[in-house]
Design a protein around this motif. Structure first.
Motif, mmCIF file in Angstrom:
data_model
loop_
_atom_site.group_PDB
_atom_site.id
_atom_site.type_symbol
_atom_site.label_atom_id
_atom_site.label_comp_id
_atom_site.label_asym_id
_atom_site.label_seq_id
_atom_site.Cartn_x
_atom_site.Cartn_y
_atom_site.Cartn_z
ATOM 1 N N TYR A 25 0.883 -1.173 0.101
ATOM 2 C CA TYR A 25 -0.080 0.097 -0.211
ATOM 3 C C TYR A 25 0.811 1.275 -0.036
ATOM 4 O O TYR A 25 0.421 2.358 -0.563
ATOM 5 C CB TYR A 25 -1.045 -0.125 1.290
ATOM 6 N N GLY A 26 1.893 1.304 0.657
ATOM 7 C CA GLY A 26 2.882 2.213 0.535
ATOM 8 C C GLY A 26 3.377 2.603 -0.808
ATOM 9 O O GLY A 26 3.501 3.774 -1.386
ATOM 10 N N PHE A 27 3.800 1.488 -1.636
ATOM 11 C CA PHE A 27 4.220 1.293 -3.108
ATOM 12 C C PHE A 27 2.879 2.107 -4.088
ATOM 13 O O PHE A 27 3.260 2.942 -4.832
ATOM 14 C CB PHE A 27 4.521 0.074 -3.659
ATOM 15 N N GLN A 28 1.890 1.692 -3.804
ATOM 16 C CA GLN A 28 0.509 1.960 -4.320
ATOM 17 C C GLN A 28 0.488 3.493 -4.227
ATOM 18 O O GLN A 28 0.185 4.319 -5.108
ATOM 19 C CB GLN A 28 -0.577 1.534 -3.996
ATOM 20 N N GLY A 53 -8.953 9.286 -6.996
ATOM 21 C CA GLY A 53 -9.118 8.082 -7.525
ATOM 22 C C GLY A 53 -8.119 7.050 -6.901
ATOM 23 O O GLY A 53 -8.780 5.864 -6.566
ATOM 24 N N GLY A 54 -6.981 7.239 -6.765
ATOM 25 C CA GLY A 54 -6.070 6.343 -6.089
ATOM 26 C C GLY A 54 -6.295 6.068 -4.872
ATOM 27 O O GLY A 54 -6.391 4.821 -4.332
ATOM 28 N N MET A 55 -6.724 6.946 -3.852
ATOM 29 C CA MET A 55 -6.863 6.809 -2.665
ATOM 30 C C MET A 55 -8.151 6.141 -2.374
ATOM 31 O O MET A 55 -8.194 5.354 -1.360
ATOM 32 C CB MET A 55 -6.754 8.285 -1.907
ATOM 33 N N ILE A 56 -9.161 6.345 -3.342
ATOM 34 C CA ILE A 56 -10.331 5.717 -3.020
ATOM 35 C C ILE A 56 -10.392 4.158 -3.258
ATOM 36 O O ILE A 56 -10.996 3.428 -2.723
ATOM 37 C CB ILE A 56 -11.459 6.166 -4.057
ATOM 38 N N SER A 57 -9.088 3.744 -3.896
ATOM 39 C CA SER A 57 -8.933 2.254 -4.178
ATOM 40 C C SER A 57 -7.797 1.791 -2.943
ATOM 41 O O SER A 57 -8.209 0.812 -2.403
ATOM 42 C CB SER A 57 -8.013 2.132 -5.522
ATOM 43 N N VAL A 58 -6.927 2.706 -2.670
ATOM 44 C CA VAL A 58 -6.046 2.152 -1.605
ATOM 45 C C VAL A 58 -6.545 2.037 -0.096
ATOM 46 O O VAL A 58 -6.616 1.036 0.461
ATOM 47 C CB VAL A 58 -4.716 3.201 -1.495
ATOM 48 N N PRO A 60 -9.879 1.735 1.158
ATOM 49 C CA PRO A 60 -10.687 0.518 1.354
ATOM 50 C C PRO A 60 -10.048 -0.885 1.254
ATOM 51 O O PRO A 60 -10.185 -1.838 2.240
ATOM 52 C CB PRO A 60 -11.807 0.574 0.302
ATOM 53 N N ASN A 61 -9.043 -1.017 0.339
ATOM 54 C CA ASN A 61 -8.248 -2.336 0.207
ATOM 55 C C ASN A 61 -7.459 -2.548 1.483
ATOM 56 O O ASN A 61 -7.159 -3.405 1.872
ATOM 57 C CB ASN A 61 -7.495 -2.286 -1.171
ATOM 58 N N ALA A 62 -6.505 -1.395 1.918
ATOM 59 C CA ALA A 62 -6.088 -1.466 2.997
ATOM 60 C C ALA A 62 -6.674 -1.761 4.363
ATOM 61 O O ALA A 62 -6.290 -2.917 5.105
ATOM 62 C CB ALA A 62 -5.219 -0.020 3.335
ATOM 63 N N TYR A 63 -7.997 -1.402 4.379
ATOM 64 C CA TYR A 63 -9.041 -1.698 5.472
ATOM 65 C C TYR A 63 -9.333 -3.202 5.588
ATOM 66 O O TYR A 63 -9.004 -3.740 6.480
ATOM 67 C CB TYR A 63 -10.057 -0.873 5.688
ATOM 68 N N PHE A 64 -9.550 -3.832 4.279
ATOM 69 C CA PHE A 64 -9.899 -5.224 3.943
ATOM 70 C C PHE A 64 -8.695 -5.905 4.427
ATOM 71 O O PHE A 64 -8.966 -6.806 5.213
ATOM 72 C CB PHE A 64 -10.343 -5.172 2.611
ATOM 73 N N ALA A 65 -7.569 -5.781 3.933
ATOM 74 C CA ALA A 65 -6.402 -6.542 4.347
ATOM 75 C C ALA A 65 -6.167 -6.475 5.666
ATOM 76 O O ALA A 65 -5.882 -7.650 6.158
ATOM 77 C CB ALA A 65 -4.987 -5.880 3.603
ATOM 78 N N ARG A 66 -6.267 -5.289 6.585
ATOM 79 C CA ARG A 66 -5.946 -5.232 7.795
ATOM 80 C C ARG A 66 -7.090 -6.250 8.568
ATOM 81 O O ARG A 66 -6.462 -7.111 9.519
ATOM 82 C CB ARG A 66 -6.017 -3.909 8.300
ATOM 83 N N ALA A 120 -6.695 1.654 -12.373
ATOM 84 C CA ALA A 120 -5.152 1.348 -12.367
ATOM 85 C C ALA A 120 -4.656 0.991 -10.847
ATOM 86 O O ALA A 120 -3.740 -0.007 -11.123
ATOM 87 C CB ALA A 120 -4.142 2.666 -12.786
ATOM 88 N N VAL A 121 -5.043 1.492 -10.031
ATOM 89 C CA VAL A 121 -4.495 1.086 -8.599
ATOM 90 C C VAL A 121 -5.016 -0.256 -8.280
ATOM 91 O O VAL A 121 -4.616 -1.021 -7.512
ATOM 92 C CB VAL A 121 -4.727 2.174 -7.506
ATOM 93 N N MET A 122 -6.238 -0.626 -8.520
ATOM 94 C CA MET A 122 -7.010 -1.921 -8.357
ATOM 95 C C MET A 122 -6.214 -2.836 -8.945
ATOM 96 O O MET A 122 -6.027 -3.885 -8.355
ATOM 97 C CB MET A 122 -8.453 -1.856 -8.886
ATOM 98 N N LEU A 123 -5.977 -2.741 -10.372
ATOM 99 C CA LEU A 123 -5.115 -3.603 -11.080
ATOM 100 C C LEU A 123 -3.783 -3.776 -10.543
ATOM 101 O O LEU A 123 -3.283 -4.800 -10.606
ATOM 102 C CB LEU A 123 -5.034 -3.297 -12.673
#
Length: 139
Positions: A25-28, A53-58, A60-66, A120-123
């Motif tokens: 997530y830091g790289f993203q 747009g990028g942060m809208i992807s990062v 929620p995904n970070a929350y899910f992974a956590r 792009a961030v989702m991919l």
């Protein structure tokens, strides 16, 4: 033996691969910010649309992974299932709320750039997880 006793007893457990979440997530975030910096001299609206747009992807995904990687092992099967459902529902609600807040509060906005950055961030997330998954299988 009760589930509580099983959790406390030391034993050999098959470890489930846990990707380096902070690195991913830091790289993203770094790539999103780099894209925004590159776009800023060309178009300021596109630059901040990219970040949003990028942060809208990062986020929620970070929350899910956590949530998903909080527990591991058969003794924690119930907690693993609960955290997965909690993470998935939280990810969905957070994504919807972030998109709604963006459309309601941010003007002007380049919607195409926003969705392009989001996708792009989702991919990128899928590619990075696959890469780390393959690397862990080799070890």
């Amino acid at each position: 033996m009760t589930a509580e006793e099983m959790r406390k007893s030391p034993r050999a457990v098959h470890k489930i691969f846990r990707p380096p979440l902070l690195k991913i997530y830091g790289f993203q975030c770094a790539l999103v910010l780099l894209a925004s910096v590159i776009l800023f001299p060309l178009d300021k609206v596109a630059a901040y649309s990219t970040v949003i747009g990028g942060m809208i992807s990062v986020v929620p995904n970070a929350y899910f992974a956590r949530q998903v990687f909080r527990y591991a092992g058969a003794a924690f099967a119930r907690e693993v299932a609960r955290s997965f459902y909690r993470g998935e529902s939280g990810k969905f609600v957070t994504t919807v709320l972030l998109f709604a807040a963006t459309f309601a509060l941010v003007q002007p906005l380049q919607v195409f750039v926003l969705f392009l950055a989001y996708l792009a961030v989702m991919l990128l997330n899928a590619v990075l997880l696959a890469r780390y998954g393959l690397a862990s299988n080799k070890n």
